[in-house]
Design a protein around this motif. Structure first.
Motif, PDB file in Angstrom:
ATOM      1  N   ALA A 286       0.831  -1.208   0.000  1.00 29.25           N
ATOM      2  CA  ALA A 286       0.000   0.000   0.000  1.00 29.25           C
ATOM      3  C   ALA A 286       0.864   1.255   0.000  1.00 29.25           C
ATOM      4  O   ALA A 286       0.568   2.228  -0.702  1.00 29.25           O
ATOM      5  CB  ALA A 286      -0.921  -0.017   1.218  1.00 29.25           C
ATOM      6  N   GLY A 289       2.171   1.963  -3.280  1.00 23.08           N
ATOM      7  CA  GLY A 289       1.117   2.582  -4.078  1.00 23.08           C
ATOM      8  C   GLY A 289       1.050   4.081  -3.854  1.00 23.08           C
ATOM      9  O   GLY A 289       0.782   4.849  -4.785  1.00 23.08           O
ATOM     10  N   TYR A 313     -10.244  12.091  -6.579  1.00 20.38           N
ATOM     11  CA  TYR A 313      -9.568  11.213  -5.618  1.00 20.38           C
ATOM     12  C   TYR A 313     -10.307  11.171  -4.280  1.00 20.38           C
ATOM     13  O   TYR A 313     -10.375  10.118  -3.626  1.00 20.38           O
ATOM     14  CB  TYR A 313      -8.125  11.682  -5.407  1.00 20.38           C
ATOM     15  CG  TYR A 313      -7.153  11.263  -6.495  1.00 20.38           C
ATOM     16  CD1 TYR A 313      -7.592  10.954  -7.782  1.00 20.38           C
ATOM     17  CD2 TYR A 313      -5.791  11.176  -6.236  1.00 20.38           C
ATOM     18  CE1 TYR A 313      -6.712  10.575  -8.774  1.00 20.38           C
ATOM     19  CE2 TYR A 313      -4.887  10.789  -7.239  1.00 20.38           C
ATOM     20  CZ  TYR A 313      -5.355  10.489  -8.498  1.00 20.38           C
ATOM     21  OH  TYR A 313      -4.471  10.109  -9.474  1.00 20.38           O
ATOM     22  N   ASN A 317     -11.901   7.818  -2.577  1.00 22.50           N
ATOM     23  CA  ASN A 317     -11.523   7.357  -1.241  1.00 22.50           C
ATOM     24  C   ASN A 317     -12.727   7.235  -0.320  1.00 22.50           C
ATOM     25  O   ASN A 317     -12.760   6.358   0.557  1.00 22.50           O
ATOM     26  CB  ASN A 317     -10.463   8.277  -0.634  1.00 22.50           C
ATOM     27  CG  ASN A 317      -9.060   7.745  -0.882  1.00 22.50           C
ATOM     28  OD1 ASN A 317      -8.892   6.665  -1.436  1.00 22.50           O
ATOM     29  ND2 ASN A 317      -8.052   8.489  -0.472  1.00 22.50           N
ATOM     30  N   LEU A 320     -14.059   3.906  -1.282  1.00 22.85           N
ATOM     31  CA  LEU A 320     -13.204   2.819  -0.802  1.00 22.85           C
ATOM     32  C   LEU A 320     -13.352   2.613   0.704  1.00 22.85           C
ATOM     33  O   LEU A 320     -13.374   1.475   1.192  1.00 22.85           O
ATOM     34  CB  LEU A 320     -11.741   3.111  -1.157  1.00 22.85           C
ATOM     35  CG  LEU A 320     -11.378   3.021  -2.642  1.00 22.85           C
ATOM     36  CD1 LEU A 320      -9.971   3.556  -2.888  1.00 22.85           C
ATOM     37  CD2 LEU A 320     -11.494   1.577  -3.143  1.00 22.85           C
ATOM     38  N   TYR A 334      -8.093  -5.094   0.490  1.00 20.44           N
ATOM     39  CA  TYR A 334      -7.643  -4.544  -0.791  1.00 20.44           C
ATOM     40  C   TYR A 334      -8.240  -3.158  -1.032  1.00 20.44           C
ATOM     41  O   TYR A 334      -7.559  -2.261  -1.551  1.00 20.44           O
ATOM     42  CB  TYR A 334      -8.032  -5.481  -1.937  1.00 20.44           C
ATOM     43  CG  TYR A 334      -7.399  -6.854  -1.859  1.00 20.44           C
ATOM     44  CD1 TYR A 334      -6.166  -7.036  -1.243  1.00 20.44           C
ATOM     45  CD2 TYR A 334      -8.041  -7.970  -2.398  1.00 20.44           C
ATOM     46  CE1 TYR A 334      -5.578  -8.296  -1.174  1.00 20.44           C
ATOM     47  CE2 TYR A 334      -7.470  -9.232  -2.329  1.00 20.44           C
ATOM     48  CZ  TYR A 334      -6.242  -9.389  -1.707  1.00 20.44           C
ATOM     49  OH  TYR A 334      -5.663 -10.643  -1.632  1.00 20.44           O
ATOM     50  N   CYS A 338      -6.058   0.479  -1.448  1.00 21.84           N
ATOM     51  CA  CYS A 338      -6.149   1.394  -2.592  1.00 21.84           C
ATOM     52  C   CYS A 338      -6.227   2.849  -2.166  1.00 21.84           C
ATOM     53  O   CYS A 338      -5.911   3.745  -2.959  1.00 21.84           O
ATOM     54  CB  CYS A 338      -7.361   1.038  -3.452  1.00 21.84           C
ATOM     55  SG  CYS A 338      -7.190  -0.513  -4.373  1.00 21.84           S
ATOM     56  N   THR A 339      -6.667   3.112  -0.926  1.00 23.58           N
ATOM     57  CA  THR A 339      -6.779   4.515  -0.493  1.00 23.58           C
ATOM     58  C   THR A 339      -5.423   5.208  -0.487  1.00 23.58           C
ATOM     59  O   THR A 339      -5.365   6.427  -0.660  1.00 23.58           O
ATOM     60  CB  THR A 339      -7.415   4.622   0.909  1.00 23.58           C
ATOM     61  OG1 THR A 339      -6.574   3.961   1.878  1.00 23.58           O
ATOM     62  CG2 THR A 339      -8.808   4.007   0.931  1.00 23.58           C
ATOM     63  N   PHE A 341      -3.038   5.101  -2.723  1.00 22.66           N
ATOM     64  CA  PHE A 341      -2.793   5.680  -4.044  1.00 22.66           C
ATOM     65  C   PHE A 341      -3.546   6.995  -4.188  1.00 22.66           C
ATOM     66  O   PHE A 341      -2.992   7.998  -4.674  1.00 22.66           O
ATOM     67  CB  PHE A 341      -3.218   4.698  -5.137  1.00 22.66           C
ATOM     68  CG  PHE A 341      -2.986   5.213  -6.532  1.00 22.66           C
ATOM     69  CD1 PHE A 341      -1.799   4.937  -7.195  1.00 22.66           C
ATOM     70  CD2 PHE A 341      -3.954   5.970  -7.185  1.00 22.66           C
ATOM     71  CE1 PHE A 341      -1.578   5.424  -8.486  1.00 22.66           C
ATOM     72  CE2 PHE A 341      -3.746   6.451  -8.470  1.00 22.66           C
ATOM     73  CZ  PHE A 341      -2.549   6.178  -9.119  1.00 22.66           C
TER      74      PHE A 341
END
Length: 426
Positions: A286, A289, A313, A317, A320, A334, A338-339, A341
């Protein structure tokens, strides 16, 4: 300075970006580790972030005043010495297994880091050809991202044991056996932090022995003639709505970033059943990322309005985080990973929006925005309280969700901004 000496000086100052980035990104390892070794609840373990970020809130202005008198080099050396002292204090803190002692050591480490951050950004811009200043600072900041990737990997391997006792297992142990287990867990931080302290002292010695050019700062005539008390100038700045909004948005962002990462390992254990060592590897991915997101985001800003990216973005988020709160198993982990990035561009973009149009007041305004990182001391504590109250670390992640919603509102209010100079190391 000769070209070789300049390159060596740039390398030394660049190492500072790695040093404070490495320390800050060890916190997600220390939180579950000290929770186990010192038998803490989630709220108590979150104070690790508080000790770190409060130092960042308190020290920047004193650091700037110190450097005004003794120079940036003096401030850097003092910062490294403080950093090393705090790292060395982990040894006796682990020996007595005292949580307050650990927090004190962390506060000293990050007091030193506050000095380093205050000095390194302006220093790197004057080391060498002025035309290459932006290239140098972006290169140096890439090592902050490298530290964010390596810290959980190294910390997971050398600090986390991978053994977490259940309540049933603890109850079957004699007091002597339990105490031996806890002491062994606490001792695992001793060697890593002794090594960190020693490396930092070596860097301090090299900087002491290296000649650096003096910084000649450009100061506007208005700033030079403004002899009003600091408090008066700060109060005047805080009447600017865009600056106030930016400080609050940075407060929310750093709080969200700290909260998302700090409880990641515990979240992975509870929601997906990962052991702490595998969870630390996912944290490393992470973090990588995040570093990739910083480079990709900077590239995208050549073609898209940075504020549109910030809005996009933030929305992603929020989505997510909603998945992370409502789903279970690996897919939830997962989603949370991703947050990172999509957090990557938030700090520098908010920073640039916040100080836009301040003119001669930019330097002081920037300091106030940086102080907004105290959010990292507040929101993990709120998350810890929510987790303890609901007995669910998953529900605690609603807190960074609200933070991202606040950032979305900030971005929407700044939608008309067309172009930003992106910089920053958080």
């Amino acid at each position: 300075m000769s070209k070789n000496n300049t390159l060596f000086a740039v390398a030394l100052i660049t190492s500072l970006f790695f040093i404070w980035g490495f320390a800050l990104n060890l916190n997600p390892i220390l939180i579950p580790h000290l929770k186990k070794a010192c038998q803490l609840n989630d709220l108590q373990s979150s104070l690790i972030d508080s000790a770190s970020y409060i130092a960042y809130f308190i020290l920047p202005i004193p650091a700037a005043q110190f450097m005004k008198k003794y120079g940036y080099k003096g401030g850097i050396i003092l910062g490294l010495i403080l950093f090393a002292i705090g790292a060395f204090l982990f040894f006796p803190a682990a020996a007595v297994r005292n949580y307050a002692f650990f927090l004190t050591a962390l506060f000293i480490v990050f007091s030193g880091a506050a000095f380093l951050e205050t000095a390194a950004n302006p220093y790197i811009t004057v080391l060498g050809d002025p035309a290459g200043a932006e290239r140098r600072i972006n290169f140096s900041q890439s090592f902050n991202g490298l530290a964010a990737t390596l810290a959980p990997l190294i910390g997971g391997n050398y600090i986390l044991s991978g053994k977490v006792l259940t309540d049933a297992e603890s109850s079957k142990m004699s007091p002597e056996q339990l105490n031996e287990y806890l002491n062994h867990e606490a001792s695992s931080v001793q060697i890593p932090f002794l090594v960190i302290g020693a490396v930092v002292l070596v860097v301090a010695f090299l900087i002491y022995r290296t000649h650096f050019p003096p910084i000649v700062e450009e100061t506007s005539e208005d700033a030079m003639n403004d002899h009003r008390p600091l408090g008066t100038r700060i109060a005047e700045l805080l009447t600017i709505k865009s600056l106030r909004a930016g400080i609050f948005a940075e407060f929310l962002y750093v709080g969200a970033q700290a909260g998302v990462s700090s409880f990641f390992i515990r979240y992975s254990e509870k929601v997906a059943g990962f052991a702490e060592k595998p969870a630390s590897y996912y944290l490393t991915i992470a973090s990588a990322g995040f570093m990739a997101g910083r480079f990709i985001g900077t590239l995208l800003m050549r073609y898209f309005n940075p504020v549109k990216l910030l809005i996009t973005y933030a929305v992603i988020n929020i989505f997510l985080i909603a998945l992370a709160v409502t789903l279970h198993g690996e897919i939830a982990v997962y989603a949370l990973m991703c947050t990172w990035f999509f957090m990557s561009i938030m700090f520098p973009t908010i920073f640039s929006l916040s100080i836009r149009g301040l003119g001669a007041k930019t330097k002081l305004g920037s300091s106030l925005v940086i102080m907004g990182i105290v959010g990292g001391a507040i929101f993990p504590v709120i998350m810890g309280r929510v987790s303890d109250a609901t007995h669910s670390i998953q529900w605690a992640y609603v807190v960074p969700g609200f933070c991202f919603f606040g950032i979305l509102l900030f971005a929407i209010n700044n939608y008309k901004v067309k172009k930003l100079a992106i910089s920053g190391s958080h």
